[in-house]
Write a protein that holds these residues in place. Structure first.
Motif, PDB file in Angstrom:
ATOM      1  N   GLY A   1      -0.771   5.760  -3.669  1.00 48.21           N
ATOM      2  CA  GLY A   1      -0.218   6.350  -2.452  1.00 48.21           C
ATOM      3  C   GLY A   1      -0.793   7.715  -2.156  1.00 48.21           C
ATOM      4  N   LEU A   2      -0.995   8.521  -3.201  1.00 42.65           N
ATOM      5  CA  LEU A   2      -1.565   9.856  -2.998  1.00 42.65           C
ATOM      6  C   LEU A   2      -3.006   9.754  -2.498  1.00 42.65           C
ATOM      7  N   THR A   3      -3.750   8.806  -3.028  1.00 45.80           N
ATOM      8  CA  THR A   3      -5.111   8.601  -2.535  1.00 45.80           C
ATOM      9  C   THR A   3      -5.092   8.200  -1.061  1.00 45.80           C
ATOM     10  N   ALA A   4      -4.210   7.264  -0.700  1.00 47.49           N
ATOM     11  CA  ALA A   4      -4.097   6.842   0.701  1.00 47.49           C
ATOM     12  C   ALA A   4      -3.671   8.009   1.591  1.00 47.49           C
ATOM     13  N   THR A   5      -2.794   8.864   1.076  1.00 49.11           N
ATOM     14  CA  THR A   5      -2.352  10.039   1.834  1.00 49.11           C
ATOM     15  C   THR A   5      -3.529  10.937   2.176  1.00 49.11           C
ATOM     16  N   LEU A   6      -4.350  11.238   1.191  1.00 49.25           N
ATOM     17  CA  LEU A   6      -5.490  12.129   1.414  1.00 49.25           C
ATOM     18  C   LEU A   6      -6.560  11.468   2.281  1.00 49.25           C
ATOM     19  N   MET A   7      -6.610  10.133   2.263  1.00 50.77           N
ATOM     20  CA  MET A   7      -7.549   9.425   3.127  1.00 50.77           C
ATOM     21  C   MET A   7      -7.031   9.306   4.558  1.00 50.77           C
ATOM     22  N   GLY A   8      -5.783   9.717   4.791  1.00 52.51           N
ATOM     23  CA  GLY A   8      -5.208   9.645   6.127  1.00 52.51           C
ATOM     24  C   GLY A   8      -4.616   8.300   6.480  1.00 52.51           C
ATOM     25  N   ASP A   9      -4.513   7.400   5.520  1.00 49.06           N
ATOM     26  CA  ASP A   9      -3.903   6.088   5.748  1.00 49.06           C
ATOM     27  C   ASP A   9      -2.415   6.193   5.410  1.00 49.06           C
ATOM     28  N   PHE A  10      -1.667   6.812   6.307  1.00 50.86           N
ATOM     29  CA  PHE A  10      -0.273   7.124   6.021  1.00 50.86           C
ATOM     30  C   PHE A  10       0.594   5.875   5.934  1.00 50.86           C
ATOM     31  N   ARG A  11       0.273   4.848   6.679  1.00 49.46           N
ATOM     32  CA  ARG A  11       1.085   3.621   6.630  1.00 49.46           C
ATOM     33  C   ARG A  11       0.996   2.972   5.242  1.00 49.46           C
ATOM     34  N   THR A  12      -0.225   2.881   4.733  1.00 46.99           N
ATOM     35  CA  THR A  12      -0.387   2.331   3.383  1.00 46.99           C
ATOM     36  C   THR A  12       0.294   3.233   2.359  1.00 46.99           C
ATOM     37  N   ALA A  13       0.166   4.547   2.541  1.00 45.05           N
ATOM     38  CA  ALA A  13       0.794   5.489   1.619  1.00 45.05           C
ATOM     39  C   ALA A  13       2.303   5.296   1.592  1.00 45.05           C
ATOM     40  N   VAL A  14       2.910   5.157   2.761  1.00 44.17           N
ATOM     41  CA  VAL A  14       4.362   4.964   2.833  1.00 44.17           C
ATOM     42  C   VAL A  14       4.761   3.680   2.111  1.00 44.17           C
ATOM     43  N   ARG A  15       4.000   2.618   2.306  1.00 41.33           N
ATOM     44  CA  ARG A  15       4.304   1.351   1.637  1.00 41.33           C
ATOM     45  C   ARG A  15       4.226   1.498   0.117  1.00 41.33           C
ATOM     46  N   LEU A  16       3.192   2.173  -0.367  1.00 42.38           N
ATOM     47  CA  LEU A  16       3.016   2.329  -1.811  1.00 42.38           C
ATOM     48  C   LEU A  16       4.066   3.260  -2.406  1.00 42.38           C
ATOM     49  N   TYR A  17       4.361   4.365  -1.728  1.00 39.20           N
ATOM     50  CA  TYR A  17       5.388   5.283  -2.231  1.00 39.20           C
ATOM     51  C   TYR A  17       6.756   4.603  -2.262  1.00 39.20           C
ATOM     52  N   THR A  18       7.061   3.834  -1.226  1.00 36.46           N
ATOM     53  CA  THR A  18       8.354   3.145  -1.174  1.00 36.46           C
ATOM     54  C   THR A  18       8.479   2.163  -2.334  1.00 36.46           C
ATOM     55  N   ARG A  19       7.404   1.461  -2.640  1.00 36.75           N
ATOM     56  CA  ARG A  19       7.428   0.530  -3.766  1.00 36.75           C
ATOM     57  C   ARG A  19       7.554   1.275  -5.093  1.00 36.75           C
ATOM     58  N   ALA A  20       6.853   2.401  -5.212  1.00 33.28           N
ATOM     59  CA  ALA A  20       6.957   3.193  -6.439  1.00 33.28           C
ATOM     60  C   ALA A  20       8.382   3.690  -6.647  1.00 33.28           C
ATOM     61  N   TYR A  21       9.018   4.101  -5.555  1.00 29.31           N
ATOM     62  CA  TYR A  21      10.404   4.583  -5.648  1.00 29.31           C
ATOM     63  C   TYR A  21      11.325   3.455  -6.110  1.00 29.31           C
ATOM     64  N   ALA A  22      11.083   2.243  -5.586  1.00 23.13           N
ATOM     65  CA  ALA A  22      11.917   1.095  -5.972  1.00 23.13           C
ATOM     66  C   ALA A  22      11.682   0.690  -7.424  1.00 23.13           C
ATOM     67  N   GLN A  23      10.466   0.865  -7.926  1.00 24.09           N
ATOM     68  CA  GLN A  23      10.144   0.464  -9.295  1.00 24.09           C
ATOM     69  C   GLN A  23      10.680   1.438 -10.330  1.00 24.09           C
ATOM     70  N   ALA A  24      10.865   2.700  -9.940  1.00 25.63           N
ATOM     71  CA  ALA A  24      11.230   3.737 -10.911  1.00 25.63           C
ATOM     72  C   ALA A  24      12.591   3.446 -11.536  1.00 25.63           C
ATOM     73  N   GLY A  25      12.761   3.955 -12.755  1.00 28.77           N
ATOM     74  CA  GLY A  25      14.003   3.760 -13.490  1.00 28.77           C
ATOM     75  C   GLY A  25      14.748   5.060 -13.698  1.00 28.77           C
ATOM     76  N   PRO A  26      15.638   5.100 -14.661  1.00 29.14           N
ATOM     77  CA  PRO A  26      16.491   6.273 -14.877  1.00 29.14           C
ATOM     78  C   PRO A  26      15.811   7.311 -15.766  1.00 29.14           C
ATOM     79  N   PRO A  27      16.336   8.555 -15.754  1.00 27.21           N
ATOM     80  CA  PRO A  27      15.873   9.554 -16.708  1.00 27.21           C
ATOM     81  C   PRO A  27      16.202   9.070 -18.132  1.00 27.21           C
ATOM     82  N   PRO A  28      15.576   9.608 -19.174  1.00 30.18           N
ATOM     83  CA  PRO A  28      14.732  10.811 -19.116  1.00 30.18           C
ATOM     84  C   PRO A  28      13.253  10.553 -18.936  1.00 30.18           C
ATOM     85  N   PHE A  29      12.789   9.251 -18.965  1.00 29.00           N
ATOM     86  CA  PHE A  29      11.346   9.019 -18.978  1.00 29.00           C
ATOM     87  C   PHE A  29      10.836   8.107 -17.871  1.00 29.00           C
ATOM     88  N   GLU A  30      11.721   7.396 -17.169  1.00 33.04           N
ATOM     89  CA  GLU A  30      11.260   6.339 -16.266  1.00 33.04           C
ATOM     90  C   GLU A  30      11.388   6.690 -14.787  1.00 33.04           C
TER      91      GLU A  30
END
Length: 534
Positions: free
Chosen positions: A171-200
């Motif tokens: 997502g960060l790569t897509a952000t810097l490339m200016g592909d914000f739609r792809t970035a939003v899709r990837l960040y949203t998926r990353a947020y959904a995949q993340a788990g609880p503290p302290p490590f996930e």
């Protein structure tokens, strides 16, 4: 073959972690990097660096996730400009192709995920965004084939899998490339995949932060507020890593405050964001947010100096910049208009396809010069584009309303303005009218009977712009005059009558407000109508 790992390291016990860092071998430390992720360099940077010094350079560079953890620890201790870290980064870049070869053959899913994220980061840190994207796509396809579901959940020691880490880096790569739609899709998926503290939870916190930033930059204020809240609610991030993960949220907070003309809140947020001349990867967004601040609060000359300083620090050309969908070029043009150099904006965009993001500064330049018909045409063309951001759409509707009032089309102006009111944009963009040239702002308020309210703050920051537009023949004659040719020589060289050339010269003098050749050439140079004169 994947390295054998210990299963008895209690990574929740600081004394146990420090003991392993003090005496453990490289396999033990790789184990802790896999389990603890950002927390190891964040909470134990000094101890981690001391441990890494026991190993050879080849041992470190052959384990990219360990080398990247060491890089983060080194940055925390010594800063991103430290010579040792820069040397390590250069070596990582050189070895990037070797890492990709390992990723193509290994059957160790831990290696693919952890080293894959590192392999995405390494070329990006040197501006090789296309290469970073290619690596990211490859890593994602490998993960999908190796995992049963194509998406990795959390629990049962799944911090080894760094849930969301690959998608947040893509997502960060897509952000810097200016592909914000792809970035939003990837960040949203990353947020959904993340788990609880302290490590996930680290990827989720990072993704929410960057989603807040993109929403604010694009003028999606409700979404920005939601993601700011989600990012803030993600707790338990090591303080040294908090900035790295949360700078997007700080940028979003600053942009929201700027749009509300809340100078105190914007100043506070930007102090936390820091200067754009540092090595942070999101520096284009930091730089554009500082520019927006100085535009909104009446110090565009200072904003221009800071923007040029940031570009110089990163070896970046503002005039041709395309990074992050041209966000830096847009900030540069906005500032030039605000300091009264809108003619440079028109000159830069003349006779070339104008990117959608740059329609606003071009229309603003014509508006500030009193060229209302031209400003209206540019605004109308931009508003027909389906991919226009909410921020740019609001700006173009205000420009359209101002131009329509100036052209005597009050009913059409009222319709444009009413669309903004009904959309609720003034709840978040109290700067829209405030940034207009004074005469245009006052005329709009009077013509439409706009009542004094929270969304009308009469700052009127834009400076007037003087534009000189010559015909093609006039430009040709002016260029010849700049080369030292006389009217008679120009007539001979262009197979044109002397009277016609003299008519063009008179037209040039009139448009430039000049009474002599020397004065005309001086004004033309200042307007960037010619590149040199003799």
């Amino acid at each position: 073959m994947p390295e054998l790992v210990r299963s008895d390291i209690d990574v929740t016990d600081p004394s146990a972690v420090r003991a392993v860092l003090a005496t453990g071998d490289i396999v033990d430390i790789v184990e802790m990097v896999d389990l603890m992720w950002y927390r190891l360099p964040g909470d134990y940077s000094v101890e981690l660096l001391a441990a890494l010094r026991r190993f050879s350079e080849d041992e470190l560079l052959s384990r990219p996730r360990l080398a990247v953890a060491g890089m983060y620890a080194h940055q925390i201790c010594f800063g991103e400009s430290d010579a040792t870290m820069q040397a390590l980064l250069e070596k990582l870049v050189v070895l990037g192709s070797q890492y990709r070869a390992v990723l193509a053959t290994t059957e160790d899913l831990y290696e693919v995920i952890a080293s894959g994220a590192a392999a995405i980061i390494i070329p990006r840190l040197r501006g090789r965004l296309s290469e970073s994207k290619e690596v990211g796509d490859f890593v994602a396809s490998r993960i999908e084939r190796m995992s049963s579901s194509g998406a990795l959940g959390w629990g049962n020691e799944s911090s080894r899998y760094r849930p969301g880490s690959v998608d947040v880096q893509r997502g960060l790569t897509a952000t810097l490339m200016g592909d914000f739609r792809t970035a939003v899709r990837l960040y949203t998926r990353a947020y959904a995949q993340a788990g609880p503290p302290p490590f996930e939870h680290f990827a989720g916190a990072n993704a929410a932060s960057n989603l807040a930033m993109l929403a604010a930059i694009q003028g999606q204020h409700r979404l920005a507020a939601e993601w700011i809240k989600k990012s803030t609610s993600t707790a338990d991030v090591p303080q040294p890593i908090e900035y790295l993960i949360g700078v997007g949220r700080l940028i979003a907070t600053a942009m929201v405050a700027i749009d509300l003309l809340d100078q105190a809140a914007a100043t506070k947020a930007l102090q936390l964001v820091g200067a754009a001349s540092t090595g942070i990867e999101l520096w284009p967004f930091v730089a554009s947010t500082h520019a927006a601040f100085h535009l909104a609060f009446g110090t565009p000359h200072r904003g221009l100096v800071l923007l040029e300083e940031a570009a110089f620090a990163h070896g970046h050309d503002l005039w041709s910049s395309t990074i992050a969908d041209g966000i830096l070029r847009r900030a540069h043009l906005d500032l030039l208009i605000a300091v009264g150099e809108g003619h440079r904006v028109v000159s830069a965009l003349k006779d070339v396809p104008v990117p959608l993001r740059l329609r606003v500064p071009l229309a603003t330049a014509y508006l500030s010069a009193g060229r209302y018909s031209r400003a209206l045409r540019i605004a109308a063309d931009g508003l027909r584009r389906m991919t226009l951001s909410g921020r740019d759409a609001a700006d173009l509707r205000v420009i359209s309303a101002v131009a329509q009032v100036a052209l005597g089309r009050t009913d059409a102006a009222r319709s444009s303005y009413q669309m903004l009111v009904e959309s609720g944009v003034f709840d978040h963009r109290v700067d829209l009218i405030a940034r207009l040239p004074q005469q245009d702002g006052e005329r709009l308020i009077e013509a439409l009977g706009i009542q004094s309210s929270s969304h009308v703050r009469l700052r009127f920051a834009s400076a007037p712009v003087t534009l000189v537009e010559l015909t093609g023949k006039e430009s040709e004659v002016l260029s010849a005059l700049a080369r030292g040719h006389t009217p008679m020589q120009i007539a001979a060289n262009t197979n044109t009558s002397l009277n016609t050339v003299r008519t063009h010269v008179k037209g040039i003098y009139r448009k430039l407000g000049a009474s002599s050749r020397a004065e005309a050439l001086a004004i033309a140079a200042s307007q960037e109508l010619i590149t040199s004169c003799v």
